[in-house]
Motif scaffolding. Sequence first.
Motif, PDB file in Angstrom:
ATOM      1  N   VAL A   1       0.840  -1.198   0.000  1.00 20.25           N
ATOM      2  CA  VAL A   1       0.000   0.000   0.000  1.00 20.25           C
ATOM      3  C   VAL A   1       0.875   1.248   0.000  1.00 20.25           C
ATOM      4  N   VAL A   2       1.961   1.210   0.765  1.00 24.38           N
ATOM      5  CA  VAL A   2       2.867   2.358   0.825  1.00 24.38           C
ATOM      6  C   VAL A   2       3.670   2.479  -0.458  1.00 24.38           C
ATOM      7  N   LEU A   3       4.279   1.363  -0.907  1.00 26.41           N
ATOM      8  CA  LEU A   3       5.153   1.403  -2.075  1.00 26.41           C
ATOM      9  C   LEU A   3       4.393   1.700  -3.363  1.00 26.41           C
ATOM     10  N   GLU A   4       3.176   1.185  -3.494  1.00 26.14           N
ATOM     11  CA  GLU A   4       2.445   1.318  -4.747  1.00 26.14           C
ATOM     12  C   GLU A   4       1.314   2.341  -4.689  1.00 26.14           C
TER      13      GLU A   4
ATOM     14  N   PRO B   1       2.325   8.983  -5.728  1.00 29.73           N
ATOM     15  CA  PRO B   1       1.797  10.350  -5.796  1.00 29.73           C
ATOM     16  C   PRO B   1       2.600  11.343  -4.981  1.00 29.73           C
ATOM     17  N   LEU B   2       3.175  10.910  -3.843  1.00 27.78           N
ATOM     18  CA  LEU B   2       3.984  11.832  -3.056  1.00 27.78           C
ATOM     19  C   LEU B   2       5.224  12.274  -3.824  1.00 27.78           C
ATOM     20  N   LEU B   3       5.933  11.323  -4.417  1.00 29.26           N
ATOM     21  CA  LEU B   3       7.133  11.660  -5.169  1.00 29.26           C
ATOM     22  C   LEU B   3       6.787  12.445  -6.429  1.00 29.26           C
ATOM     23  N   PHE B   4       5.680  12.116  -7.068  1.00 27.63           N
ATOM     24  CA  PHE B   4       5.229  12.865  -8.244  1.00 27.63           C
ATOM     25  C   PHE B   4       4.971  14.321  -7.886  1.00 27.63           C
ATOM     26  N   SER B   5       4.284  14.554  -6.782  1.00 23.18           N
ATOM     27  CA  SER B   5       3.973  15.912  -6.357  1.00 23.18           C
ATOM     28  C   SER B   5       5.244  16.707  -6.068  1.00 23.18           C
TER      29      SER B   5
ATOM     30  N   THR C   1      -4.186  10.553 -11.661  1.00 25.48           N
ATOM     31  CA  THR C   1      -3.871   9.225 -12.191  1.00 25.48           C
ATOM     32  C   THR C   1      -2.469   9.138 -12.784  1.00 25.48           C
ATOM     33  N   VAL C   2      -1.833  10.267 -13.058  1.00 27.43           N
ATOM     34  CA  VAL C   2      -0.559  10.256 -13.790  1.00 27.43           C
ATOM     35  C   VAL C   2       0.530   9.462 -13.065  1.00 27.43           C
ATOM     36  N   PRO C   3       0.763   9.659 -11.746  1.00 31.73           N
ATOM     37  CA  PRO C   3       1.834   8.869 -11.107  1.00 31.73           C
ATOM     38  C   PRO C   3       1.592   7.367 -11.191  1.00 31.73           C
ATOM     39  N   PHE C   4       0.348   6.940 -11.135  1.00 31.33           N
ATOM     40  CA  PHE C   4       0.058   5.505 -11.218  1.00 31.33           C
ATOM     41  C   PHE C   4       0.170   5.002 -12.657  1.00 31.33           C
ATOM     42  N   LEU C   5      -0.202   5.850 -13.623  1.00 31.30           N
ATOM     43  CA  LEU C   5      -0.025   5.475 -15.023  1.00 31.30           C
ATOM     44  C   LEU C   5       1.443   5.287 -15.365  1.00 31.30           C
ATOM     45  N   ALA C   6       2.316   5.972 -14.646  1.00 30.51           N
ATOM     46  CA  ALA C   6       3.756   5.804 -14.866  1.00 30.51           C
ATOM     47  C   ALA C   6       4.312   4.642 -14.058  1.00 30.51           C
ATOM     48  N   ALA C   7       3.889   4.502 -12.808  1.00 33.18           N
ATOM     49  CA  ALA C   7       4.494   3.507 -11.913  1.00 33.18           C
ATOM     50  C   ALA C   7       4.067   2.084 -12.252  1.00 33.18           C
ATOM     51  N   ILE C   8       2.791   1.863 -12.556  1.00 30.53           N
ATOM     52  CA  ILE C   8       2.288   0.495 -12.745  1.00 30.53           C
ATOM     53  C   ILE C   8       2.940  -0.195 -13.950  1.00 30.53           C
ATOM     54  N   PRO C   9       2.933   0.417 -15.149  1.00 21.99           N
ATOM     55  CA  PRO C   9       3.601  -0.281 -16.271  1.00 21.99           C
ATOM     56  C   PRO C   9       5.097  -0.415 -16.087  1.00 21.99           C
ATOM     57  N   ALA C  10       5.730   0.555 -15.435  1.00 21.31           N
ATOM     58  CA  ALA C  10       7.168   0.448 -15.201  1.00 21.31           C
ATOM     59  C   ALA C  10       7.481  -0.761 -14.320  1.00 21.31           C
TER      60      ALA C  10
END
Length: 654
Positions: free
Chosen positions: A54-57, A62-66, A218-227
């Motif tokens: 939950v923390v890592l994903e 979003p915290l690092l994206f912000s 949604t942008v940070p998750f759109l980047a993190a999940i496929p990576a």
Amino acid sequence: MDLLIIAVLGILAIAAASQLSDRIGVAPALILLAGGTAVGFLPFIPAIELDPQVVLEGVLPPLLFSTAVSISTINFRRELAPVAVLAILLVALSAAVIGVALALVVPGLSLAWAIAMGAILSPTDAVAISIARRLGVSQRIITVLEGEGLLNDATALVLLSSAVSAATSGGISIGGVLGGFALAVLVALGVGWLVGEVSLRVRSHITDPTVDTVVSFTVPFLAAIPAEHMHGSGLVAAVVAGLITGHRGPRMLPPAHRVASRTNWHTVELTLEGLIFLFMGLEFFGIVEKVDASDLGVRRAVGVAVLAGAMTVVVRALVVAPMLKLLSHRTARWAVHWEENEEAIHQFQNRCAAIVRGEAEMPQVPWDRRFAQVQRKLRRDPSHESIARRARRISSRVRRRGADLDYFAADPLRSREGAVIVWAGMRGAITLAAAQTLPTTAPHRPFLLLVAMLVAAGSLTLQGLTLPALVRVSRPAMAGSADEEERAAVISLLVNAARDVVGDGHDLTGRSVHEAVATSAEPVAEVSRPAPQAEGTTVLQEPAASEAKAELGTSSTCAQDGENLSPTLDQHALLRREGTDIVLSPAAVARAWTDPTWRHDELAPMRERALDMIRAQREALLDAGDEGLYSADSLEHALDRLDFQEIMLTSEPH
């Protein structure tokens, strides 16, 4: 219902801690950590365990994206060398040194598992940088710490995964570790860049700021999940997407979208940041119970945590000290090189300007071999437009190098700043989340979890509470407002940008006039008014200081006296006389446009002129920012003024 009650109480606790922190001078993270720990030890509160995924994903992307969106990309580029040293070399060295020490002092812990624990304890946390920011230290220190916190998770998580694989399978090669790290970073760079660019293009077509903000979530998750699915670092992908968004957003997104997104992201950042430290405190009791029932015991865990925490600081100091010396030598070498070629550089810049005007051909670059291939490229595309474009690009790179040298010289990183960088390297959420990803087969897993939690909590508490005293004693460079010379230069930049828009235009009645403009940024330096000019010449004037400060920045267009202008508008001071000139203030037009008592058909011509000037000034500011000509604070202040004026001018008339 119980989960809902816990969530509501947690959010209220975050809000209370944020308010209380201003009164007692303690960071909200420390208040939430202490409060969560105290609540967790209450007898009627059950032990709480938070899923590390939950923390890592769910929380960190979003915290690092912000954080990445708000960081100055030009300053991040300038500090890339120290950031790379701290995010890669320091993490790897800390993992190895701490791992060897833990293997010696913890019975039954193999070297591979010990290095895995060292990787968990090595990365600093971007969330904890807020403690240093509140103290007002220089922007260079904050940029280095933020950059390190944004990128060091990739190194730590790759080392952790490799060490766990070595411990469970029996061996792993150094080449495999380096290859895994390279793959994680390269995949993250590609996915993050692609998601950042595509998301901006999509968002640029959205008309509702609220919808745009929802899409931005949604942008940070759109980047993190496929990576992650491509064996890359999802957190680094989110960071890259944030850097792209922060750098290109002002050119592609309307001001209303960016202001709304920034406000809502600050709310999300406050909430997620607080939840991490609150849950860290709540989990403490459950882990202590497990360790107390084990053979090693809590006392040994405290001793190991003290040793590991001390080693993180010592190793960090041993890396930071020589790094600062190397950076100082590099800056001095660049400065000498620049001074030796100053005359050639000046001539080259003049020649590039002549090329853009079509008055000269592309010269050789005798003072820098990196541009030696320019001639061959130009032979393949000899059109004037291509040559002028290349001349502008190379001239921009030269100016950027000069601005970089001024930046390093104005705010050097000395031993005083180094002391703050060392002591502000606090552990936090990444350490806790990474520790909980240890497999259940790991030896002494509850013991290792408690050590990680004690190091993170102790680091935040001890270093966070004593950092203000260290700043007072070491007296590093502190953040300050831009000097008068820089602000006057920004004003001049805006004046010229607006003059380029209206210089060959027409007055508000459609007739050709000689026009002059004044800046839309708040003037803080006294600008002398030019002497009266002969009729037919262009006059550049600055609004009166008292009026400009009242308007928080004005932008104006002047027409020669004698033109037919609306008397109604003139009476309402949208057009005012200054000597032989008539001055139009877009700031005043913006206020009038939102006032229902005005006739908007009369305001429309002035509104369009003001919008043209504001947009040209924004482009000039962003170009100057790309070259690093002015400080991030000065540019941000001026851009904010332009954004709010454009929002008012583009709103629906009442």
